[in-house]
Scaffold this motif. Structure first.
Motif, PDB file in Angstrom:
ATOM      1  N   THR A   6      -4.361  -4.114   4.730  1.00 56.09           N
ATOM      2  CA  THR A   6      -5.316  -4.183   3.629  1.00 56.09           C
ATOM      3  C   THR A   6      -6.119  -5.467   3.763  1.00 56.09           C
ATOM      4  OG1 THR A   6      -3.734  -2.991   2.280  1.00 56.09           O
ATOM      5  CG2 THR A   6      -5.523  -4.092   1.119  1.00 56.09           C
TER       6      THR A   6
ATOM      7  N   ASP B 111      -6.246   2.131   1.337  1.00 55.45           N
ATOM      8  CA  ASP B 111      -6.837   1.469   2.503  1.00 55.45           C
ATOM      9  C   ASP B 111      -8.048   2.296   2.905  1.00 55.45           C
ATOM     10  OD1 ASP B 111      -5.145  -0.660   2.586  1.00 55.45           O
ATOM     11  OD2 ASP B 111      -3.869   0.098   4.186  1.00 55.45           O
TER      12      ASP B 111
ATOM     13  N   ASP C 126      -4.083  -3.075  -5.667  1.00 56.60           N
ATOM     14  CA  ASP C 126      -3.431  -3.365  -4.392  1.00 56.60           C
ATOM     15  C   ASP C 126      -4.149  -4.570  -3.782  1.00 56.60           C
ATOM     16  OD1 ASP C 126      -1.842  -3.183  -2.165  1.00 56.60           O
ATOM     17  OD2 ASP C 126      -3.054  -1.631  -1.190  1.00 56.60           O
TER      18      ASP C 126
ATOM     19  N   THR D 178       0.839  -1.193   0.000  1.00 65.67           N
ATOM     20  CA  THR D 178       0.000   0.000   0.000  1.00 65.67           C
ATOM     21  C   THR D 178       0.881   1.253   0.000  1.00 65.67           C
ATOM     22  OG1 THR D 178      -1.678  -1.281   1.142  1.00 65.67           O
ATOM     23  CG2 THR D 178      -1.949   1.101   1.163  1.00 65.67           C
TER      24      THR D 178
END
Ligand SMILES: Nc1nc2c(ncn2[C@@H]2O[C@H](COP(=O)(O)OP(=O)(O)OP(=O)(O)O)[C@@H](O)[C@H]2O)c(=O)[nH]1
Ligand SMILES: [Mg+2]
Length: 840
Positions: free
Chosen positions: A60, A49, A79, A22
């Motif tokens: 995450t 996030d 992601d 992230t």
């Protein structure tokens, strides 16, 4: 190059937990100019996030995407979560990636879960770049890290931070054909390099620090220059990779367009379930970046989008020309019981929404106990699931009664037979069950000819095979790694009703399982346990006690690492114990290894106390019919009652006494008097079953029918009536009927007329259309002729004899031939005639 001509690519970020995916996406978005500020996981303002639970925990949970552009590419960054508990979510994105960036935490190096991800990337054939992150922290040197990557992942991992000439030379070594060109020209072209990367021969490695924005620019350049370029077909196709809901509760179907394009407000026809079709309108096409989206008119091949308006899509589904994908490899290993103060029946549909978004939850509703069970990967997912239910439905739930999610498989090939014939019902199904290698799952097939069983019935059976989780007979756990092949089946066109084949199919599977040698499979973890060297002895003792298996410990001075596999059932909270006995200095990394034979099968069987014959919802027994009433036949006697021949050839001499029916008891008695006692294959308990017989699948034989002509004429009302005045006409009518039957059934038919009483009759043989007709000579009975014919034809055909004469019955049964009564043949002829009329 203009904005429009940029190439769409989807790039996934993968790594084990906390490697910095992230953070790296923040850096990529910032440096490419897609975002003006740099968010940070630790400050709870990371762009990707977005979920409250994610921000609270700094991890995450759901895969998410963001858009950015480089000089040549329109990149959709995906992601993914890194925690083992959310691996299924990560795996779901793999099928839609054009390439991946595998992030390695330089302070940890290659971890067990990194290897799991690496294997998944190989399985899904995703071209992969590596970013070795956190190089700002003290840890392994660059050269040592690269060596580890080359050793543990692939020799094709090349440092792309070197000068170009060096990179080209190293790359050329990865491909023989290219090496030759390189030796001649002294260079590797961009196209060739891209080809090596797309073909997963070269894996470019970039080193840096996502947090310090170091090395990230280089990664962007490498991606821009070498990301694989795909050609897409102009025919519409798309893959569904995720289902979610937006804050307004709209159902979102996440798609990758793999061919043609998709327009807003256009109708889309797709199949929500096998054999069904539905048409719905695309209401909105959304391009998401973080939790914000832009609505667009059209998305073309290569693009990722979320659409509204589709109600019954599911992850893994193929739309248009795109086929549906196989189920994911990684799956939860525990089941929990869900309890709430609310009525479980009203809670279930709500939870089904969450299951739609995460199909691996596999909610189970137990009708008897009115309980809901859910499949969960581990403690973190458990907590997240509970919080999600609270957040989404304001519902408090308790998850208890944790159990390992076992599976069962078989070790030998068997034939399962199911027969369902209560009054005015009819279906018989023969299946071959064969073991498959670990990880194959369930595979269904048919080798049954449509001459034997109509294609529609076969499709019905295939549907019934795939519609439910078939339960094993040791513990009632779902079966896996088994191939189930439909070899034979029979319907009654008058009496077979919807549902009869479902009954026969389910029973056939269970009847097969009862005969097979079954094994329990349990989930195993790969583990890597790193500890202060003086504690390694204690660790070895612990892992041994858990029935784990491991290699010799690797010693790195003050720290040592133990790697191996261990049953998930035994590991429990061992990570906490490690933290405690090592005073926080030890680390346990785990990754899913997969299902393998259970380390304590006998104990599990005993504890679960499952009785397969008492499981009435999954009975292995069959229902047959005699004298107008259905009766149950226990599974181990089904082979004595079944109407069709066995599809398994037993490679050892055996007297065939199958195909006997309840009303043949009398005949049996006569046979016994005539030929001595019948030796029927004895059923013995599985435990002391004799040494295995060698079984092979028998190819289906051609149908051969011998008809006693006069017998039919006198038994069929219409013919008997005609015969009173004109026997010749009756014979003609019979031959006409049988000729249509033979044509329709693709069966060879011989009609025998008995002429032994006719003085001076020399006998006669001729063909009538597709029939062979025989008049026996004076002194030769029809029975004798048929008997001789039966033994002449032998076992090369699927032979049936239609008669009601007891002598012929004896002969037929003696050689394993199926007898048909005049009435049965009459019914089949009528059905064939009706079908013929329908067809022509
Ligand atoms: N020192 C340093 N810390 C970093 C770097 N990259 C990330 N971190 C820190 O590592 C922690 C985890 O980073 P994340 O980006 O959340 O990692 P992740 O891979 O997305 O983790 P999950 O999504 O939970 O799997 C955070 O505290 C980051 O600030 C880096 O290059 N150097
Ligand atoms: Mg993350």
């Amino acid at each position: 190059m203009s904005q429009l001509q940029k190439l769409p690519v989807s790039v996934g970020l993968l790594a084990h937990v906390d490697a910095g995916k992230t953070t790296l996406s923040e850096a990529l978005l910032y440096l490419s100019g897609a975002r003006r500020t740099l968010g940070r996981v630790d400050h709870r303002d990371a762009f990707l996030d977005t979920n409250t639970l994610e921000r609270q925990r700094g991890i995450t949970i759901f895969s998410k995407q963001a858009l950015l552009s480089t000089e040549h590419l329109d990149v959709t960054l995906v992601d993914t979560p890194g925690h083992v508990d959310f691996s299924a979510e990560t795996e779901r994105t793999l099928s839609i990636l054009d390439c991946a960036v595998l992030v390695i935490n330089s302070t940890d190096g290659v971890q067990a879960h990194t290897v799991t991800l690496w294997n998944l990337l190989a399985r899904y054939q995703v071209p992969t770049f590596l970013f070795i992150n956190k190089m700002d922290l003290p840890g392994m040197e660059r050269a040592a890290l690269l060596e580890q990557l080359q050793k543990q992942l692939s020799p094709g991992c090349l440092d792309f931070g070197q000068d170009m000439a060096q990179i080209e030379e190293n790359a050329a070594m990865c491909d023989e054909a290219l090496l030759e060109t390189y030796l001649q020209t002294g260079t590797v072209t961009q196209g060739n390099m891209r080809g090596l990367i797309a073909g997963r021969k070269v894996f470019p490695c970039c080193f840096g620090s996502a947090l310090k924005l170091d090395g990230v620019e280089e990664l962007l350049n490498v991606l821009d220059y070498y990301a694989p370029q795909k050609d897409y077909s102009s025919v519409f196709g798309a893959k569904v990779y995720k289902i979610t809901r937006d804050p307004q509760g709209n159902r979102l179907t996440w798609l990758k367009i793999t061919g043609g394009s998709l327009n807003v407000r256009s109708p889309l026809t797709y199949s929500p379930r096998e054999g069904e079709s539905i048409t719905e309108k695309i209401l909105q096409l959304r391009l998401y970046s973080g939790d914000k989206f832009t609505a667009v008119e059209q998305v073309s091949a290569g693009g990722l989008c979320a659409v509204t308006g589709l109600s019954t899509t599911f992850a893994g589904q193929g739309l248009g020309s795109e086929p549906s994908s196989d189920p994911p490899v990684l799956e939860p290993v525990m089941t929990y019981r869900i309890t709430t103060t609310a009525d479980p029946a009203t809670v279930l549909p709500k939870l089904r929404q969450l299951e739609e978004e995460d199909p691996q939850l596999h909610l189970l509703w137990d009708n008897h106990t009115r309980q809901i069970h859910v499949q969960i990967m581990g403690r973190v997912q458990l907590e997240i699931f509970r919080s999600l239910v609270k957040e989404r439905f304001n519902l408090d739930i308790t998850l208890d009664d944790p159990r390992i999610f076992y599976k069962e498989t078989i070790e030998n090939t068997v034939e399962g037979v199911g027969h369902f014939e209560p009054l005015r019902h009819y279906a018989e199904v023969h299946l071959i069950l064969e073991p498959l290698p670990r990880g194959s799952g369930l595979v269904f097939d048919t080798v049954c000819s449509t001459d034997v069983l109509d294609g529609n019935f076969q499709r019905l059976i295939m549907g019934h095979l795939s519609e439910k989780a078939h339960r094993g007979v040791l513990t009632g756990a779902p079966i896996t790694d088994v191939k189930i092949t439909l070899t034979n089946g029979r319907a009654h066109l008058k009496h077979t009703e919807g549902g009869d084949f479902r009954q026969a199919t389910y029973r056939a599977v269970r009847q097969g399982l009862m005969q097979a040698k079954s094994t329990i499979l349990e989930p195993w973890y790969d583990f890597a346990l790193t500890l202060p060297t003086e504690l390694i002895g204690r660790a070895i003792t612990d892992i041994r006690a858990m029935s784990g298996d491991f290699d010799a410990p690797e010693n790195n001075g003050p720290l040592s690492t133990l790697r191996g596999i261990v049953p998930a059932a035994e590991l429990k909270d061992y990570a906490d114990q490690v933290a405690a006995y090592s005073q926080g200095k030890g680390r346990l990394h785990i990754a899913l290894h997969g299902y393998a034979p259970c380390h304590n099968q006998a104990q599990v069987v005993e504890e679960l106390g499952y009785d397969p014959e008492a499981d009435l919802d999954n009975t292995p027994d069959s229902v047959f019919c005699a004298h107008g009433a259905g009766f149950t036949v226990k599974w181990h006697q089904v082979s004595e009652y079944m109407h069709l021949e066995s599809s398994l050839k037993v490679e050892k001499p055996q007297i065939i006494t199958r195909n006997l029916r309840a009303d043949d008891k009398e005949l049996e008695a006569i046979m016994e008097r005539e030929f001595g006692p019948i030796r029927r294959k004895q059923y013995t308990e599985p435990a002391n079953r004799p040494a295995e017989e060698k079984l092979t699948i028998r190819p289906l034989k051609q149908q051969y029918l011998i008809v006693d002509g006069y017998n039919m004429i006198f038994a069929w009302d219409n013919l008997a009536e005609t015969a009173k005045n004109d026997l010749d006409a009756a014979r003609r009518m019979l031959l006409d009927d049988l000729s249509s039957y033979a044509g329709f059934r693709k069966s060879r038919v011989v009609v025998v007329f008995d002429g032994y009483k006719r003085k001076g009759n020399p006998g006669e043989k001729f063909t009538f259309h597709n029939l062979q007709v025989v008049y026996t000579a004076e002194g030769e009975t029809g029975d004798a002729y048929i008997e001789a014919l039966v033994s002449e034809i032998g076992t090369n055909y699927n032979l049936r004899v239609a008669t009601s004469d007891s002598l012929v019955q004896l002969a037929s049964i003696r050689s394993g031939v199926l007898r048909m009564s005049a009435r049965e043949l009459r019914e089949e002829v009528e059905i064939a005639k009706k079908e013929m009329r329908k067809h022509y």
